[in-house]
Design a protein around this motif. Structure first.
Motif, mmCIF file in Angstrom:
data_model
loop_
_atom_site.group_PDB
_atom_site.id
_atom_site.type_symbol
_atom_site.label_atom_id
_atom_site.label_comp_id
_atom_site.label_asym_id
_atom_site.label_seq_id
_atom_site.Cartn_x
_atom_site.Cartn_y
_atom_site.Cartn_z
ATOM 1 N N MET A 9 0.854 -1.177 0.000
ATOM 2 C CA MET A 9 0.000 0.000 0.000
ATOM 3 C C MET A 9 0.895 1.232 0.000
ATOM 4 N N TYR A 10 0.581 2.167 -0.893
ATOM 5 C CA TYR A 10 1.321 3.429 -1.009
ATOM 6 C C TYR A 10 0.704 4.455 -0.064
ATOM 7 N N VAL A 11 1.548 5.204 0.643
ATOM 8 C CA VAL A 11 1.085 6.237 1.569
ATOM 9 C C VAL A 11 1.749 7.555 1.193
ATOM 10 N N LYS A 12 0.936 8.592 1.054
ATOM 11 C CA LYS A 12 1.427 9.938 0.770
ATOM 12 C C LYS A 12 1.192 10.790 2.007
ATOM 13 N N ILE A 13 2.252 11.422 2.497
ATOM 14 C CA ILE A 13 2.159 12.303 3.656
ATOM 15 C C ILE A 13 2.605 13.690 3.218
ATOM 16 N N VAL A 14 1.761 14.680 3.490
ATOM 17 C CA VAL A 14 2.064 16.061 3.130
ATOM 18 C C VAL A 14 1.814 16.932 4.354
ATOM 19 N N SER A 15 2.738 17.849 4.634
ATOM 20 C CA SER A 15 2.538 18.759 5.762
ATOM 21 C C SER A 15 2.233 20.161 5.239
ATOM 22 N N PHE A 16 1.365 20.850 5.977
ATOM 23 C CA PHE A 16 0.912 22.183 5.603
ATOM 24 C C PHE A 16 0.993 23.126 6.790
ATOM 25 N N HIS A 19 -0.999 25.717 13.783
ATOM 26 C CA HIS A 19 -1.475 25.807 12.397
ATOM 27 C C HIS A 19 -0.751 24.859 11.437
ATOM 28 N N VAL A 20 -0.124 23.806 11.961
ATOM 29 C CA VAL A 20 0.544 22.826 11.099
ATOM 30 C C VAL A 20 -0.279 21.530 11.112
ATOM 31 N N TYR A 21 -0.539 21.014 9.914
ATOM 32 C CA TYR A 21 -1.339 19.800 9.737
ATOM 33 C C TYR A 21 -0.598 18.828 8.823
ATOM 34 N N PHE A 22 -0.919 17.560 8.982
ATOM 35 C CA PHE A 22 -0.378 16.506 8.135
ATOM 36 C C PHE A 22 -1.541 15.764 7.484
ATOM 37 N N LEU A 23 -1.522 15.692 6.164
ATOM 38 C CA LEU A 23 -2.498 14.919 5.418
ATOM 39 C C LEU A 23 -1.836 13.581 5.092
ATOM 40 N N VAL A 24 -2.457 12.487 5.547
ATOM 41 C CA VAL A 24 -1.915 11.150 5.329
ATOM 42 C C VAL A 24 -2.940 10.366 4.523
ATOM 43 N N GLU A 25 -2.563 10.013 3.285
ATOM 44 C CA GLU A 25 -3.460 9.299 2.377
ATOM 45 C C GLU A 25 -2.936 7.888 2.141
ATOM 46 N N TYR A 26 -3.849 6.939 2.143
ATOM 47 C CA TYR A 26 -3.519 5.527 1.920
ATOM 48 C C TYR A 26 -4.093 5.110 0.571
ATOM 49 N N TRP A 27 -3.232 4.710 -0.352
ATOM 50 C CA TRP A 27 -3.605 4.372 -1.713
ATOM 51 C C TRP A 27 -3.248 2.929 -2.037
ATOM 52 N N ASP A 28 -3.994 2.342 -2.973
ATOM 53 C CA ASP A 28 -3.648 1.007 -3.461
ATOM 54 C C ASP A 28 -2.284 1.039 -4.149
#
Length: 95
Positions: free
Chosen positions: A1-8, A48-57
């Motif tokens: 499983m591919y995981v994309k993590i982005v911080s904002f 005001h810092v967030y992390f978006l963590v997406e789980y992809w096939d």
């Protein structure tokens, strides 16, 4: 499983705008092919810092979404709340 993590870093006073845009996109757009689920984490040490963590096939599914016109439009709407996009991490679930 591919995981994309982005911080904002979100502009001061725009935290709710950022979160509501994410929820709106999830609720009113079709679930992208290959997206299993995602989470948004708030950094407790940096305001005001967030992390978006997406789980992809697969990474291919993620890249297809990133290059779609609909997602580009979402980025354009969200940019008013985002002060700075920090790091991107491409990961794989191991355990």
């Amino acid at each position: 499983m591919y995981v994309k993590i982005v911080s904002f870093k979100i502009r001061e006073g725009e935290d709710i705008t950022f979160l509501e845009l994410q929820k709106f996109e999830e609720k009113y757009s079709a679930k992208p092919a290959g997206l299993d689920h995602f989470h948004i984490f708030k950094d407790l040490n940096n305001e005001h810092v967030y992390f978006l963590v997406e789980y992809w096939d697969t990474k291919k599914h993620h890249d297809q979404l990133e290059h779609s016109d609909e997602h580009e439009h979402f980025h354009a709407m969200r940019k008013f709340a985002v002060e700075k996009k920090y790091d991107n991490y491409d990961c794989e679930v191991v355990v």
